[in-house]
Design a protein around this motif. Structure first.
Motif, PDB file in Angstrom:
ATOM      1  N   ALA A   1       5.738 -10.581 -36.836  1.00 20.84           N
ATOM      2  CA  ALA A   1       5.768 -10.601 -35.229  1.00 20.84           C
ATOM      3  C   ALA A   1       4.581 -11.245 -34.945  1.00 20.84           C
ATOM      4  N   VAL A   2       4.484 -12.439 -34.057  1.00 22.83           N
ATOM      5  CA  VAL A   2       3.655 -13.245 -33.650  1.00 22.83           C
ATOM      6  C   VAL A   2       2.785 -12.598 -32.367  1.00 22.83           C
ATOM      7  N   GLN A   3       1.468 -12.417 -32.843  1.00 27.81           N
ATOM      8  CA  GLN A   3       0.822 -11.914 -31.501  1.00 27.81           C
ATOM      9  C   GLN A   3       0.405 -13.199 -30.520  1.00 27.81           C
TER      10      GLN A   3
ATOM     11  N   SER B   1      13.888 -20.686 -31.121  1.00 21.52           N
ATOM     12  CA  SER B   1      12.820 -21.709 -30.506  1.00 21.52           C
ATOM     13  C   SER B   1      11.457 -21.360 -31.186  1.00 21.52           C
ATOM     14  N   THR B   2      10.929 -20.059 -31.418  1.00 21.94           N
ATOM     15  CA  THR B   2       9.717 -19.798 -31.667  1.00 21.94           C
ATOM     16  C   THR B   2       9.663 -20.240 -33.096  1.00 21.94           C
ATOM     17  N   THR B   3      10.503 -20.045 -33.948  1.00 16.26           N
ATOM     18  CA  THR B   3      10.400 -20.749 -35.173  1.00 16.26           C
ATOM     19  C   THR B   3      10.159 -22.083 -35.470  1.00 16.26           C
TER      20      THR B   3
ATOM     21  N   GLN C   1       8.695 -24.784 -20.562  1.00 14.90           N
ATOM     22  CA  GLN C   1       7.979 -23.553 -20.017  1.00 14.90           C
ATOM     23  C   GLN C   1       7.040 -23.183 -21.063  1.00 14.90           C
ATOM     24  N   ARG C   2       7.428 -23.056 -22.279  1.00 12.09           N
ATOM     25  CA  ARG C   2       6.462 -22.395 -23.259  1.00 12.09           C
ATOM     26  C   ARG C   2       5.163 -23.347 -23.524  1.00 12.09           C
ATOM     27  N   LEU C   3       5.621 -24.636 -23.566  1.00 10.81           N
ATOM     28  CA  LEU C   3       4.558 -25.667 -23.713  1.00 10.81           C
ATOM     29  C   LEU C   3       3.792 -26.107 -22.219  1.00 10.81           C
TER      30      LEU C   3
END
Ligand SMILES: Nc1ncnc2c1ncn2[C@@H]1O[C@H](COP(=O)(O)OP(=O)(O)O)[C@@H](O)[C@H]1O
Ligand SMILES: [Mg+2]
Length: 236
Positions: free
Chosen positions: A13-15, A67-69, A98-100
């Motif tokens: 899990a990414v913090q 998307s996270t990967t 949005q994420r970037l």
């Protein structure tokens, strides 16, 4: 059934990083970031055996971490000095702008439908270039556009690595088509959540396109003990 894909990566899990809008990126010195570097190196080793310039990141169903990967893999490769294009092909559920924290601009939809040039739509962030979904009115028309293979070929010619944030493999026929247009597909599997049968079905669907599995959101404690490092999630 023989399963061609090996477990290539394990992502804890990414913090979330606290900077900017990069909410799901692994902080560079974290265990998660190290796992993305491991994944990138394994993909580079695979590239010695088969073409691996265009990689589709898919999963069986939604929410498993495609998307996270894709984003973390693309950034890791760019940090390693490669020219990387990240392409948002999951046009039904876009998230990268949005994420970037990117301003709205033409994206894959406009390029695939012939309404914008690729060079106008690509957003350059250092060595990483991002092609967001754009303004998508008809997802199937974008992903079935006869121009799409040409767009991917243009990216293939212009970048050292092209990462496709693809639709879920079991939900849409266009995911399979994209996986075939890529050199290989990575199947992201949500650890301890996606049923084995579903993983097996997704691998069957991808066939020879599948080059590996990434176990996502593995419990960090389990990762330290190495339990997952050689796990075959398709084993009975
Ligand atoms: N390794 C991870 N660590 C923490 N959160 C994650 C991780 N992978 C995915 N998530 C979160 O789970 C949700 C779904 O992930 P996402 O990458 O958007 O999935 P998909 O693209 O497959 O639908 C998002 O809120 C994302 O931030
Ligand atoms: Mg997604």
């Amino acid at each position: 059934m023989s399963v061609p894909a090996e477990t290539l990566g394990v992502s804890p899990a990414v913090q979330p990083a606290s900077v900017g809008g990069l909410a799901t990126l692994a902080p560079r010195d974290s265990a998660a970031a190290e796992q993305y570097r491991v994944l990138q190196q394994r993909l580079e080793r695979l590239a010695a055996r088969r073409p691996m310039r265009v990689i589709a990141v898919t999963s069986s169903t939604r929410g498993e971490g495609r998307s996270t990967t894709a984003l973390n893999l693309a950034l890791t490769a760019a940090e390693d000095g490669r020219e990387v294009a990240l392409v948002e092909c999951d046009v039904r559920k876009p998230c990268l702008a949005q994420r970037l924290d990117l301003a709205p601009r033409a994206g894959l939809a406009e390029v695939a439908l012939g309404n914008a040039e690729l060079s106008q739509a690509l957003c350059r962030l250092g060595r990483l270039s991002v092609l967001c979904a754009g303004d998508v009115k008809d997802p199937a028309a974008v992903l079935r556009s006869p121009r799409l293979p040409g767009v991917i070929d243009e990216l293939r010619a212009g970048f050292g690595l092209v990462v496709l944030d693809a639709p879920p493999a079991l939900a849409f026929a266009d995911a399979e088509r994209l996986a075939s247009a890529a050199d290989g597909a990575l199947l992201v599997v949500r650890a301890q959540q996606t049923p084995r049968e579903v993983v097996r079905l997704a691998l069957e669907t991808l066939g020879d396109s599948a080059v590996g599995i990434v176990l996502n959101q593995v419990d960090a404690g389990t990762l330290v003990h190495g339990k997952y490092l050689y796990a075959d999630p398709t084993a009975a």
